[in-house]
Design a protein around this motif. Structure first.
Motif, short mmCIF file in Angstrom:
data_model
loop_
_atom_site.label_atom_id
_atom_site.label_comp_id
_atom_site.label_asym_id
_atom_site.label_seq_id
_atom_site.Cartn_x
_atom_site.Cartn_y
_atom_site.Cartn_z
N HIS A 77 0.84 -1.19 0.00
CA HIS A 77 0.00 0.00 0.00
C HIS A 77 0.88 1.24 0.00
O HIS A 77 1.57 1.51 0.99
CB HIS A 77 -0.90 0.02 1.23
N LYS A 78 0.85 1.96 -1.10
CA LYS A 78 1.61 3.21 -1.16
C LYS A 78 0.68 4.34 -0.72
O LYS A 78 -0.36 4.57 -1.33
CB LYS A 78 2.10 3.46 -2.60
N LEU A 79 1.04 4.99 0.39
CA LEU A 79 0.23 6.07 0.92
C LEU A 79 0.91 7.39 0.62
O LEU A 79 2.06 7.61 1.01
CB LEU A 79 0.06 5.92 2.44
N CYS A 80 0.20 8.24 -0.08
CA CYS A 80 0.78 9.52 -0.49
C CYS A 80 -0.04 10.63 0.17
O CYS A 80 -1.25 10.71 -0.03
CB CYS A 80 0.72 9.59 -2.01
N LEU A 99 0.75 9.33 10.69
CA LEU A 99 1.08 8.17 9.86
C LEU A 99 2.50 7.70 10.12
O LEU A 99 2.77 6.50 10.24
CB LEU A 99 0.91 8.52 8.38
N LYS A 100 3.42 8.67 10.20
CA LYS A 100 4.83 8.31 10.44
C LYS A 100 4.96 7.57 11.77
O LYS A 100 5.68 6.57 11.88
CB LYS A 100 5.70 9.57 10.48
N LYS A 101 4.27 8.06 12.80
CA LYS A 101 4.35 7.46 14.13
C LYS A 101 3.73 6.06 14.12
O LYS A 101 4.32 5.10 14.62
CB LYS A 101 3.62 8.36 15.14
N LYS A 102 2.55 5.96 13.52
CA LYS A 102 1.85 4.66 13.51
C LYS A 102 2.63 3.61 12.73
O LYS A 102 2.68 2.44 13.11
CB LYS A 102 0.46 4.83 12.87
N LEU A 103 3.23 4.02 11.63
CA LEU A 103 3.92 3.06 10.77
C LEU A 103 5.39 2.90 11.15
O LEU A 103 6.05 1.96 10.72
CB LEU A 103 3.82 3.49 9.29
N PHE A 116 3.55 -1.10 3.84
CA PHE A 116 3.26 0.31 3.60
C PHE A 116 4.49 1.10 3.17
O PHE A 116 5.57 0.92 3.73
CB PHE A 116 2.70 0.97 4.88
N THR A 117 4.28 1.98 2.19
CA THR A 117 5.29 2.96 1.82
C THR A 117 4.65 4.33 2.00
O THR A 117 3.48 4.51 1.67
CB THR A 117 5.72 2.78 0.36
N LEU A 118 5.41 5.28 2.54
CA LEU A 118 4.87 6.62 2.79
C LEU A 118 5.54 7.63 1.87
O LEU A 118 6.77 7.70 1.79
CB LEU A 118 5.12 6.97 4.27
N LYS A 139 -6.96 5.53 -5.20
CA LYS A 139 -8.06 5.73 -4.27
C LYS A 139 -7.79 6.94 -3.38
O LYS A 139 -6.81 6.97 -2.64
CB LYS A 139 -8.26 4.48 -3.41
N MET A 140 -8.65 7.93 -3.51
CA MET A 140 -8.49 9.14 -2.72
C MET A 140 -9.24 8.99 -1.39
O MET A 140 -10.44 8.77 -1.38
CB MET A 140 -9.07 10.32 -3.49
N ALA A 141 -8.50 9.08 -0.29
CA ALA A 141 -9.12 9.03 1.03
C ALA A 141 -9.21 10.46 1.55
O ALA A 141 -8.19 11.14 1.67
CB ALA A 141 -8.32 8.15 1.97
N SER A 142 -10.44 10.92 1.84
CA SER A 142 -10.67 12.31 2.19
C SER A 142 -10.85 12.50 3.70
O SER A 142 -11.19 11.56 4.41
CB SER A 142 -11.94 12.81 1.49
#
Lengths: 158, 446
Positions: A77-80, A99-103, A116-118, A139-142
């Motif tokens: 999962h690439k999260l941008c 996100l940085k802390k959780k991952l 995961f990639t951030l 997929k856009m997460a709003s």
């Protein structure tokens, strides 16, 4: 190299352009290839070049110019996260820090389990939905508050 | 589209909406568009065999100006096309919406895609073109897929293809998606991108009307511009002009982001006071004081909040206030914002997105980002403000496309209007606004 299904989709793209302009389909072809293979290796790019009758370097120029192509492997999962000014005014930096802390990773890193990639993004054209996270390019997460991020991560962990 | 998305508010576009009138969030399909009177303008033009020149004359009367950012008169642009030239000619829709703060074309395409298709059909008819492409921003994949669906509907109904509705008018329309490059919103970079190349802007002249896509005559307009065309052709250019002000015809969708209670798209008549738009967007978040507004997307110069509160939203009034209407992206900042940090973020964007073709932009955007970054991080030098002005000056007007100017304008305007904050950062090595209040983030986002 690419599945029959991907090739069929590439042919549909090629048909959008004049018969002598197959190269116009290179952006779509690379996006399809990336979706199938996970990232664009030299072999995959060269295959696309052959398929569209392009010089390999011309395909590499395109793949390396547009930021959503991955030339190296990324997590499943690439999260941008968009951190541009309008998003930053509405909590994007907090979303990114969460996100940085959780991952347990920083920008451009992948979790050790390969899930995961951030990445940091630049304006997805959805500033009214800030903070926004783009998942695997499509997929856009709003409205990604820390709670919404936790929910999203839990779903993706399944 | 996402579970975190709040329910669609049909009133969000406002009571003055023309383009987005009757939009519920669900009624985007062909039958819905036809029920709202959609495709009536195209039908009328074809049935009456309206002369292309008459279509263009109506557009000129409407004073419709390009909604993508440059504000060029649309009718005039269409008149540049060599209609009689043999062979392929193209109409291209620029939906590569990536100017920070702008998110209106995404809504038009997802809630009203047929309006864009009809506007493009009329454009192709009026300019004697043969085919169209809609270039859609890479990051909005679901909107690209929806547009493909709308295209299939329009083809099946005979609005696209050979002999549209039994007339002798024929055309084709295709969707092309980007894949993450701000520069492709620049029209000649966009053409290069459709041709399957890096999106690097071309020298002009020749202009696209004589040498465009595949070297053929081409006209490029923004999504919202095309969306306005059917209404104008049905109701007349004069009626559209009267919605707005002289030289500023019609309505405009403003994307409001930042420190307001209800960020979103609001369609209002050109000439509406900014204060009214702010009120529609729920006012300042948490009732805080307004500090600054970028009224036309991140490339437009920043305007102090109190000046903006006295400014009307049209091309000429915003220009008088020292900025530009641009894409209609209104970024609102309250008193807690550190302007050095805000500029740092914008400077990083232009540094990241410079296509690298022209030296002043490629090198200059990096210089500006690094200098703003060191001021923000408490390592600023006394000479840095002069240095910033110098670098900005040396980019302006020295690049092939407008990205260079777009990077320089924020730097100049931020330093001009908020010089004391920059000076304070340099003198005291920390922020005048206060570390706790710096809502742009606790850390540089790079």
């Amino acid at each position: 190299m690419l599945s029959g299904e991907s090739l069929k989709k590439i042919d549909t793209e090629v048909a959008k352009y004049p018969a002598d302009q197959k190269q116009s389909a290179v952006m779509a072809a690379l996006a399809l290839a990336q979706e199938e293979k996970g990232h664009l290796s030299t072999e995959v790019m060269d295959f696309v070049a052959g398929y569209l009758g392009m010089a390999p370097v011309a395909v590499f120029e395109v793949a390396s110019f547009y930021t959503m192509y991955d030339l190296a492997p990324v997590g499943r999962h690439k999260l941008c996260v968009c951190t541009n000014l309008p998003c930053a005014l509405s909590g994007a930096v907090e979303a990114a820090e969460h996100l940085k802390k959780k991952l347990g990773i920083d920008w451009n890193e992948t979790t050790p389990d390969g899930r995961f990639t951030l990445k940091q993004g630049e304006c997805f054209g959805a500033c009214g939905d800030a903070p926004v996270v783009l998942v695997n390019n499509k997929k856009m997460a709003s409205f990604m508050t820390p709670e919404a991020i936790d929910k999203m991560l839990a779903e993706l962990q399944k | 589209m996402n579970s975190a998305h709040p329910p669609f508010d049909p009133g969000i576009y406002g009571p003055e909406a023309v383009l987005m009138k009757g939009i519920t969030g669900e009624n985007w399909r062909l039958k819905d568009y036809e029920a709202r009177g959609g495709y009536a303008a195209l039908k009328k033009i074809l049935a009456e065999k309206m002369a292309p020149d008459a279509v263009i004359a109506e557009l000129k009367r409407s004073a419709l100006r390009g909604r993508g950012g440059a504000g060029f008169p649309t009718g005039l642009k269409w008149s540049f096309m060599p209609r009689q030239a043999p062979g392929a000619k193209y109409m291209v829709c620029n939906s590569d919406e990536g100017e920070p703060g702008t998110f209106k074309d995404r809504d038009i395409l997802r809630y009203n895609p047929h309006q864009v298709i009809e506007g493009m059909a009329i454009g192709v008819y009026a300019t004697g073109s043969t085919a169209g492409y809609n270039y859609i921003h890479g990051e909005i994949w679901d909107i690209y897929e929806r547009f493909e669906e709308a295209l299939a509907e329009a083809r099946a109904a005979g609005y696209i293809g050979r002999n549209v509705l039994g007339s002798d008018f024929s055309w084709e329309l295709y969707a092309h998606h980007g894949w993450g490059a701000y520069i492709c919103g620049e029209e000649t970079a966009l053409l290069e991108s459709i041709e399957g190349k890096k999106g690097q802007p071309r020298f002009r002249p020749p202009f696209p009307a004589s040498y465009g896509l595949y070297g053929r005559p081409t006209t490029i307009n923004n999504t919202e511009t095309f969306a306005a065309v059917p209404w104008i052709m049905l109701n007349g250019g004069q009626a559209y002009l009267e919605l707005g002000r002289p030289n500023n015809g019609g309505t405009k969708i403003f994307s409001v982001s930042g420190h307001v209670e209800r960020p979103g798209n609001y369609e209002v008549r050109l000439g509406t006071p900014f204060a009214k738009l702010l009120e529609m967007a729920g006012g300042m978040r948490g009732g805080r004081r307004i500090k600054a507004v970028i009224p036309g997307g991140s490339s437009a110069p920043v305007v102090p909040g109190q000046v903006m509160m006295q400014t009307d939203l049209d091309y000429d009034a915003i220009a008088k206030a020292g900025s530009m209407l641009g894409s209609g992206a209104v970024i609102v900042m309250d008193e807690t914002v550190c302007m050095v940090r805000a500029l740092e973020r914008l400077s990083y964007f232009y540094f990241e997105e410079s296509c690298g073709q022209c030296t002043p932009c490629r090198e200059g955007t990096g210089w500006m980002y690094r200098v703003v970054h060191r001021i923000e991080s408490g390592r600023g030098r006394q000479e840095d403000l002069d240095l910033l002005a110098n670098v900005a000056e040396n980019i302006m007007g020295r690049t092939i496309c407008a990205l260079g100017d777009a990077a320089a304008l924020p730097v100049r305007s931020f330093v001009k209007h908020f010089r004391d904050e920059f000076q304070y950062h340099i003198d005291h090595k920390h922020c005048l606004v206060g570390a706790h209040a710096a809502v742009v983030g606790n850390k540089a986002a790079v």
